[in-house]
Enzyme design. Structure first.
Site, short mmCIF file in Angstrom:
data_model
loop_
_atom_site.label_atom_id
_atom_site.label_comp_id
_atom_site.label_asym_id
_atom_site.label_seq_id
_atom_site.Cartn_x
_atom_site.Cartn_y
_atom_site.Cartn_z
N SER A 267 101.38 105.05 22.97
CA SER A 267 102.20 106.28 23.01
C SER A 267 101.09 107.67 23.32
CB SER A 267 102.89 106.74 21.58
OG SER A 267 103.49 108.09 21.43
N TYR B 278 101.41 107.26 12.83
CA TYR B 278 101.81 106.60 14.19
C TYR B 278 100.69 106.94 15.22
CZ TYR B 278 104.90 106.34 18.13
OH TYR B 278 105.72 105.93 19.18
P1 NDP Z 1 113.53 101.66 19.48
O1 NDP Z 1 113.59 101.95 17.75
O2 NDP Z 1 114.73 101.99 20.02
O3 NDP Z 1 113.27 99.99 19.39
C1 NDP Z 1 112.50 99.46 18.66
C2 NDP Z 1 112.40 97.75 18.63
O4 NDP Z 1 111.58 97.35 17.74
C3 NDP Z 1 113.83 97.52 18.26
O5 NDP Z 1 114.28 96.21 18.89
C4 NDP Z 1 113.38 97.02 16.67
O6 NDP Z 1 114.27 96.11 16.18
C5 NDP Z 1 112.15 96.42 16.92
N1 NDP Z 1 111.39 96.44 15.68
C6 NDP Z 1 110.91 97.57 14.86
N2 NDP Z 1 110.41 97.16 13.95
C7 NDP Z 1 110.12 95.68 13.90
C8 NDP Z 1 109.81 94.80 13.16
N3 NDP Z 1 109.19 94.94 11.98
N4 NDP Z 1 109.70 93.48 13.29
C9 NDP Z 1 110.45 93.10 14.65
N5 NDP Z 1 110.97 94.08 15.43
C10 NDP Z 1 111.03 95.45 15.14
O7 NDP Z 1 111.95 102.03 19.86
P2 NDP Z 1 111.55 102.35 21.23
O8 NDP Z 1 112.30 101.50 22.47
O9 NDP Z 1 111.65 103.81 21.78
O10 NDP Z 1 110.06 102.02 21.03
C11 NDP Z 1 109.55 100.65 21.62
C12 NDP Z 1 107.91 100.98 21.78
O11 NDP Z 1 107.67 102.02 22.41
C13 NDP Z 1 107.42 101.41 20.34
O12 NDP Z 1 106.17 100.86 19.84
C14 NDP Z 1 107.29 102.82 20.40
O13 NDP Z 1 106.14 103.46 19.41
C15 NDP Z 1 106.93 102.96 21.63
N6 NDP Z 1 107.00 104.25 22.35
C16 NDP Z 1 108.34 105.07 22.34
C17 NDP Z 1 108.57 106.36 22.87
C18 NDP Z 1 109.72 106.86 22.71
O14 NDP Z 1 109.98 107.94 23.04
N7 NDP Z 1 111.04 106.12 22.71
C19 NDP Z 1 107.36 107.13 23.36
C20 NDP Z 1 106.12 106.23 23.26
C21 NDP Z 1 106.01 104.85 22.67
P3 NDP Z 1 115.73 96.40 15.34
O15 NDP Z 1 116.71 96.63 16.41
O16 NDP Z 1 115.90 95.07 14.70
O17 NDP Z 1 115.46 97.51 14.64
#
Ligand code: NDP
Length: 272
Positions: free
Chosen positions: A161, A174
């Site tokens: 990020s 984070y």
């Molecule tokens: P979302 O919250 O929309 O999706 C996150 C995903 O990770 C979901 O499928 C969730 O599953 C899964 N997840 C979370 N915790 C766990 C766990 N303990 N075990 C297994 N699966 C897990 O987030 P984003 O798509 O926005 O983010 C994806 C990545 O991108 C992250 O690493 C985030 O830090 C990074 N990111 C996002 C940004 C943004 O602006 N959105 C910017 C920069 C980086 P479930 O559906 O079951 O909760």
């Protein structure tokens, strides 16, 4: 054209059921639109890869797998809480079984964000953010190493990020996890170049997913964030998944996170 294809490749994408992993929400006018097409998982599938994904939400995983299978996609999944060591080991055993002991691509995408100031975080919150974001990046990479090496041309992509590159006004833990992923990518790119495994870490700004839903529903916060974005808008999940796909393709085989000449003489890793 094979350079721009993932035909015959296998991939593990963590957290692929929504968000950047699989887009679920649209933010047109910041109201939810009809669930849209996906992101990393679907991008890789569309380019010809077979994908294994995971989430800890069994019902959601099963629902997504049903959709994907109805569309004839080559995708499998495991229930896995990536913050749990044993579950990560189980996940990679599933993947080894699924793909015959080889893996071309690991996308470490699952992550959580707690937006609080340093003094507001509890000890439990510290542990859960570390265990969900940083530990799997390290441990899943290690567990996948033999499979990636066996493929002859492995690629790992960490979804870091911008918060791991610059300081924001909240979410220091984070930010620490994402900065840790960036450094890990550099070290592994250096160490594993000899095994023909490339490691890249990408650092998106604000992307319209469920993770940023809270931020964007606050008009003042949203305006503030977007006023500092060069394009004056949030990114879309597909604008991230396209970069991930590129980094997994034969067309990017000289692209790896900058590994530093001093620590890694002769590394094949290029600079990204
Ligand atoms: P979302 O919250 O929309 O999706 C996150 C995903 O990770 C979901 O499928 C969730 O599953 C899964 N997840 C979370 N915790 C766990 C766990 N303990 N075990 C297994 N699966 C897990 O987030 P984003 O798509 O926005 O983010 C994806 C990545 O991108 C992250 O690493 C985030 O830090 C990074 N990111 C996002 C940004 C943004 O602006 N959105 C910017 C920069 C980086 P479930 O559906 O079951 O909760």
């Amino acid at each position: 054209l094979g350079r721009w294809s993932l035909q015959g490749k296998t991939a593990l994408v963590t957290g692929g059921t929504r968000g950047i992993g699989r887009r679920e929400l649209g933010f047109e006018c910041f109201s939810f639109s009809v669930p849209s097409i996906c992101r990393v998982v679907e991008e890789l599938l569309a380019l010809g890869a077979a994908v294994h994904t995971c989430t800890f939400n069994e019902a959601e995983l099963n629902e997504r797998l049903k959709d994907w299978h109805a569309r004839g996609c080559r995708v499998t999944g495991s229930v896995c809480d990536v913050s749990m060591k044993e579950q990560r080991e189980h996940l990679v055993r599933d993947v080894a079984c699924q793909f015959g002991g080889k893996l071309d691509i690991l996308v470490d995408n699952a992550g959580i964000c707690i937006r609080k100031s340093a003094m507001e975080h509890s000890a439990e919150e510290y542990s859960i953010v570390m265990a969900t974001n940083l530990e799997p990046a390290y441990h899943l990479s290690l567990l996948s190493h033999p499979l990636l090496k066996a493929s002859g041309s492995g690629s790992i992509v960490f979804i870091s990020s911008i918060a791991g590159v610059v300081a924001l006004f909240s979410g220091p833990i984070y930010g620490m996890t994402k900065a840790g992923m960036n450094q890990l990518a550099k070290n592994l790119a250096c160490e594993w170049a000899k095994d023909n495994i490339r490691i890249n870490s990408i650092a998106p700004g604000y992307i319209s997913t469920s993770l940023t839903e809270g931020v964007f529903s606050n008009k003042e916060l949203r305006d503030n964030i977007l006023s500092r974005a060069p394009l004056r808008r949030a990114g879309e999940p597909e604008e991230i998944s396209s970069i991930v796909a590129f980094l997994c393709m034969p067309g990017s085989t000289y692209t790896a996170t900058r590994s530093g000449r001093a620590c890694c003489p002769g590394s094949r890793a290029g600079a990204a």
